[in-house]
Design an enzyme around this catalytic site. Structure first.
Site, PDB file in Angstrom:
ATOM      1  N   HIS A 142     -37.378  83.481   6.819  1.00  0.00           N
ATOM      2  CA  HIS A 142     -36.743  82.627   7.837  1.00  0.00           C
ATOM      3  C   HIS A 142     -37.776  81.779   8.579  1.00  0.00           C
ATOM      4  CE1 HIS A 142     -32.792  84.576   7.379  1.00  0.00           C
ATOM      5  NE2 HIS A 142     -33.484  85.699   7.254  1.00  0.00           N
ATOM      6  N   ASN A 214     -26.499  86.137   8.830  1.00  0.00           N
ATOM      7  CA  ASN A 214     -26.696  85.120   7.806  1.00  0.00           C
ATOM      8  C   ASN A 214     -25.394  84.361   7.585  1.00  0.00           C
ATOM      9  OD1 ASN A 214     -29.415  85.778   7.233  1.00  0.00           O
ATOM     10  ND2 ASN A 214     -28.825  87.306   5.718  1.00  0.00           N
ATOM     11  N   HIS A 406     -33.949  90.432  17.497  1.00  0.00           N
ATOM     12  CA  HIS A 406     -34.099  91.844  17.131  1.00  0.00           C
ATOM     13  C   HIS A 406     -32.716  92.511  17.158  1.00  0.00           C
ATOM     14  CE1 HIS A 406     -35.361  95.884  16.765  1.00  0.00           C
ATOM     15  NE2 HIS A 406     -35.545  96.161  18.037  1.00  0.00           N
TER      16      HIS A 406
END
Length: 768
Positions: A142, A214, A406
Site C-alpha cells: 500500500h 480493501n 491499525h
C-alpha cells in the site's frame, strides 16, 4: 498556616480541572480537517497530573507565563504569533531551522568567488543534511496512495447492536480516508491491475477507530503467517526488480496455483474490480468479521461494507494500460479534482449482521475465514451512516504519507474476532509504524492524533513532542494524587468482550471448514454477467501469457477447471494449451446478483465530458452545452486544435485540452460540436498520432479519440453534422451508446442517459 499534610486532596476533580485547563476533552465533530497541533502538543499524550503549588512552583509558573507572553507578542510582521512549537514554519522571511533570517540561500560560503567552500557554512550543512534525510521508508504494501478528509454522519440504525458513540443517531465524526494500490511502489501507476486499499480513520470522541479494508472483500490467505509469502510472490522478481506493480509474472502465479486458498481473491483480482474507474466509484470492505457489543453486553457478529453513491464502476483493460502511460496519477488526480470542484464523493457504511454463536458460522459459511464472503442475498447489508469526503490534504507527506492505520484501534462497542489473519494484522500494523515513522510516538503526528483526551503514561522515545508534567508516570501512585484513573463501564472504558473458550490443545492447524477453496470462486464466476466473464477470461489469459514457466500455466489451468470448465477452456485456448478436467466436484450454487457491477443506472455526478470543437464549429452550442454540463454536476473539458480560446474575444470559449495532448482515457463521454478539420500540427513529423492526413479530411487525432472511446464502450454524441466523424472512425451510426441529434441540448440529454449506465456494454456482444 495549614500544613501540606492537612490540605484536602481531591485528585479526581484535579485531574478534570487540569484536563480542562489543557484543552482536553475535545470530541470528534463536524470538522473535516484534522485540527492543527496548536495547544495540543503537551496535552494529547499525558499532560501529567497536578500537584499542590509550592512557592518554587509559583515562581516557575510566573517564568513560564512571561515566556509565553513573549512568544505570543506581536511579531515583526505585525501579526500575533502562535507558539512556534505548535505550528508549521511560517513568517515573512526565509530563515534557518532555528529561526535566524537569511540574506542568501543560493551560494555556498567560499574563500572568494572562485575559492573552496568553507566547512563553517552552517546553512549549507543544515540545508543539505535535511534534504538527505527527507525520505522515510515507504510502506512495504500500500505504498502508493491518495487521501482526503471528510465527515461521517451516523443514521443511528446500528444503535441496536453496538454502544459505539459515533454510531449513535445524529453523531457526526471527522474522518481521514486513504486509498491505495497494494503491490506497487510509491512511484508506480494508479491504474494497474491490483487490489485497492480502503482505510478509514474515525476521530471519535471515545478514541480513534480504524477500519482498514480493501475494495475486495476476501484475501489471498487465511492465516497471517502466510502474508510475507504472498507479498514476496507478488512483488517484482528479486533478481531484476521487475515487473513493477503487476501480478502478471511467474512468482505470483506459481504461489497462487500451489496455494489454492488464494483462488477466491485471485478471481476477484482478474475481474473488473481490480481496475476501478475511480476511487470515488469503488466499494470497500472490512474483510474480517468483527464483534459488536451493545450497552447491555449482548453481542452480534458483523461484516463492514462501504457502498459508493456513484456506484461501482471500472475501466477496461486497454484503457487502464493506456492511462498508466499517459497519466499514471489518474486516480489521485480524479479524487483531488472532484473534491476541489465540489463533487464530494460519498459512501454509505453498511453492516451484515449474524448471530454470535459458538460456531461463528452462518448458513454453513465460516465467518472466521477471510477468504469467504456471505452473499448479500443471505444477509442483506444495512446502511448505518454516510461518509462524505470534502477536503483534500494540505500536504501529502504530512498527512497521506504519515497517516498510520491499525486494526487494533478500536472503541467501546467494537471488538475483534479470532480470525487468524486479523490476529496477525493486529501485530503487524503497529510494528510497521514503529519502523516506518521512526519510533513509537507516531500517534503524536497531527494526522494521527486522537480527537479524544489522551493520558497514556507512555514516555520518551524517538520524536517525542509532548512536554509531560507530573512526577509519577506510573500507577498506582500517590505522588500525583493517583491520577490518571481507570475507567469503568459507566465511564466509557474499552472492555474486551468476555468469551468462553472450549477445552483445546495448542496446534499449528486450520479448521476443516477452511479447506473448501473452490465453492466461492465458482459462486463469483456464476454471478458475473456475460460481459464481466469475458473480461475475467481475458485477464487470466493476459496474465498467464506473461509467465515463462509452462508448469505454472498448466497448474493454474488445473485450478480454473475446479471453478468452471468454460472458464478453463477459454483461457486454455488463449494459451494454446489443452484444458484439463476438474479434480474437485463442481458445486451447484445459486448466483449472487449483488456481486455484479452491471445492470443498473447511477448518478453522473463528477463525470468528465470531452467537448470536441474547432473555430468552424457551433460555438454557441458549445457554450450552452458546457453550462448545462456544469449545472448537472459534471465536468466539461473543451478539446480544440490549439490551446487558448475559441471564438470572439468578447465571448470566448476556453480550451482545456488540445488534439495533440489529449487521449480518450481522460473522459467518460465525448460530444462533437462539428467535424474538426486537420489542424496545422497534424503531421507525423510533429505528432505521430496524426500520421499523414488527406487534405480536407477530419483531424486523424479526433478520429483516433472517437474510435478509442468507442472501443472502450463510452457514450459518444454530437450535433451540427458531427455524425460524419463516425464513418471516418469506422463506427456504425446506429450503435449502442451513440447520441447524435440536430440540437445540442437533445444530444447532451441522450448522452447523459447513456452515461448513467457507465458504459454501453452491449456494443460488443459476449460469447460466453
Amino acid at each position: 498556616m495549614r500544613s501540606e499534610q492537612a490540605q484536602p486532596i481531591r485528585p479526581y476533580s484535579r485531574c478534570l480541572r487540569r484536563a480542562r485547563e489543557n484543552g482536553q476533552g475535545r470530541k470528534g465533530g463536524a470538522r473535516a480537517r484534522v485540527p492543527s497541533s496548536a495547544g495540543r502538543a503537551a496535552t494529547d499524550h499525558g499532560p501529567g497530573n497536578p500537584q499542590r503549588e509550592t512557592p518554587k512552583m509559583a515562581q516557575k509558573k510566573a517564568t513560564t507565563a512571561a515566556a509565553e507572553k513573549t512568544t505570543t507578542a506581536k511579531s515583526a510582521s505585525g501579526k500575533r504569533a502562535t507558539p512556534q512549537a505548535a505550528v508549521a514554519p511560517g513568517g515573512t522571511y526565509l530563515t534557518t531551522a532555528q529561526g535566524a533570517r537569511l540574506h542568501d540561500s543560493d551560494h555556498s560560503l567560499k574563500a572568494g568567488p572562485r575559492g573552496p567552500v568553507l566547512l563553517q557554512d552552517h546553512h549549507l550543512r543544515e540545508k543539505i543534511t535535511h534534504f538527505d534525510h527527507e525520505r522515510i521508508p515507504e510502506r512495504v504494501v500500500h505504498a502508493r496512495g491518495a487521501a482526503a478528509h471528510g465527515t461521517f454522519q451516523s443514521y443511528g440504525t446500528a444503535g441496536k447492536v453496538t454502544k459505539a458513540a459515533f454510531l449513535a443517531k445524529g453523531a457526526e465524526t471527522a474522518v481521514f480516508v486513504r486509498f491505495s494500490t497494494v503491490l506497487g511502489s510509491r512511484g508506480s501507476a494508479d491504474t494497474v491491475r491490483d487490489t485497492r486499499g480502503f482505510a478509514t480513520k474515525f476521530y471519535t470522541g471515545e478514541g480513534t477507530f480504524d477500519l482498514v479494508g480493501n475494495n475486495i472483500p476476501v484475501f489471498f490467505i487465511q492465516d497471517a503467517i502466510k502474508f510475507p509469502d504472498v507479498i514476496h510472490a507478488g512483488k517484482p522478481h528479486p533478481d531484476r526488480e521487475i515487473p513493477q506493480a503487476q501480478s502478471a509474472h511467474d512468482t505470483f502465479w506459481d504461489f497462487v496455483s500451489l496455494h489454492t486458498e488464494a483462488t477466491h481473491h485471485t478471481i476477484w483480482n482478474m475481474s473488473d474490480r481490480a481496475i476501478p474507474r475511480s476511487f470515488r466509484m469503488m466499494e470497500g470492505f472490512g474483510i474480517h468479521t468483527f464483534r459488536l457489543a451493545d450497552a447491555k453486553g449482548a453481542t452480534t457478529l458483523v461484516k463492514f461494507h462501504w457502498k459508493p453513491k456513484l456506484g461501482v464502476h471500472s475501466l477496461v483493460w486497454e484503457e487502464a494500460q493506456i492511462t498508466s502511460g499517459t497519466d499514471p496519477d489518474f486516480h489521485r488526480r480524479d479524487l483531488a479534482d472532484a473534491i476541489e470542484a465540489g463533487a464530494y464523493p460519498q459512501w454509505e457504511l453498511g453492516i451484515q449482521t449474524f448471530p454470535d454463536t459458538p460456531e461463528q458460522t452462518f448458513e454453513g459459511i465460516d465467518l472466521l475465514d477471510p477468504t469467504k464472503i456471505v452473499p448479500e442475498e443471505l444477509a442483506p447489508v444495512r446502511a448505518i451512516g454516510l461518509m462524505t469526503l470534502n477536503a483534500n490534504p494540505a500536504n501529502y507527506f504530512a498527512e497521506t504519507e504519515q497517516v498510520a492505520f491499525h486494526p487494533g484501534h478500536l472503541v467501546p462497542g467494537i471488538d475483534v474476532t479470532d480470525d487468524p489473519l486479523l490476529a496477525g494484522r493486529l501485530f503487524s500494523y503497529l510494528d510497521t509504524q514503529i519502523s516506518r515513522l521512526g519510533g513509537p510516538n507516531f500517534a503524536q503526528i497531527p494526522v494521527n492524533r486522537p480527537h479524544a483526551p489522551v493520558n497514556d503514561m507512555l514516555r520518551d522515545g524517538m520524536h517525542q513532542s509532548a512536554v509531560h508534567t507530573g512526577v509519577a508516570p506510573y500507577r498506582p501512585n500517590s505522588l500525583d494524587g493517583g491520577c490518571p484513573f481507570l475507567a469503568g463501564t459507566d465511564t466509557g472504558a474499552f472492555i474486551e468482550v468476555p468469551l468462553e473458550l472450549p477445552a483445546t490443545r495448542k496446534v499449528r492447524d486450520a479448521p476443516a471448514s477452511f479447506a473448501d477453496h473452490f465453492t466461492q470462486p465458482r459462486l463469483f464466476w456464476l454471478s458475473m454477467t456475460p460481459v464481466e466473464r469475458e473480461h475475467i477470461i481475458a485477464a487470466y489469459t493476459f496474465e498467464l501469457s506473461k509467465c515463462q514457466q509452462q508448469a505454472v500455466k498448466e497448474r493454474t489451468l488445473a485450478v480454473l477447471a475446479n471453478i468452471d470448465p468454460r472458464l478453463c477452456a477459454e483461457v486454455a485456448t488463449g494459451l494454446g494449451l489443452p484444458a484439463p478436467a476438474a479434480t474437485e466436484p463442481l458445486v451447484d450454487t445459486d448466483p449472487s446478483p449483488a456481486l455484479s457491477q452491471l445492470g443498473r443506472t447511477w448518478p453522473v455526478d463528477g463525470r468528465v465530458i470531452g467537448i470536441i470543437a474547432d473555430p468552424t464549429c457551433d460555438l454557441k452550442g458549445v457554450r450552452a452545452v458546457r453550462n448545462t454540463v456544469l449545472k448537472s454536476g459534471m465536468v466539461p473539458l473543451v478539446i480544440a486544435p490549439t490551446g487558448g480560446t475559441l471564438g470572439p474575444k468578447r465571448n470566448p470559449v476556453a480550451v482545456q485540452r488540445t488534439f495533440a495532448t489529449v487521449r480518450s482515457t481522460e473522459f467518460d463521454a465525448l460530444l462533437l460540436a462539428g467535424t474538426p478539420q486537420a489542424a496545422a500540427d497534424a503531421h507525423g513529423a510533429r505528432d505521430a498520432k496524426a500520421g499523414a492526413p488527406e487534405p480536407g479530411s477530419p483531424d486523424p487525432r479526433v478520429l483516433m479519440l472517437v474510435a478509442e472511446a468507442y472501443r472502450h464502450g463510452k457514450a459518444i454524441g454530437g450535433w451540427n453534422g458531427s455524425s460524419r466523424i463516425l464513418e471516418g472512425a469506422g463506427i456504425q451510426a446506429d450503435g449502442p451508446g451513440l447520441a447524435f441529434d440536430d440540437a445540442a441540448a437533445t444530444a447532451l440529454e441522450h448522452l447523459t442517459h447513456a452515461l448513467a449506465q457507465h458504459r454501453a456494454w452491449d456494443r460488443f456482444p459476449p460469447t460466453v
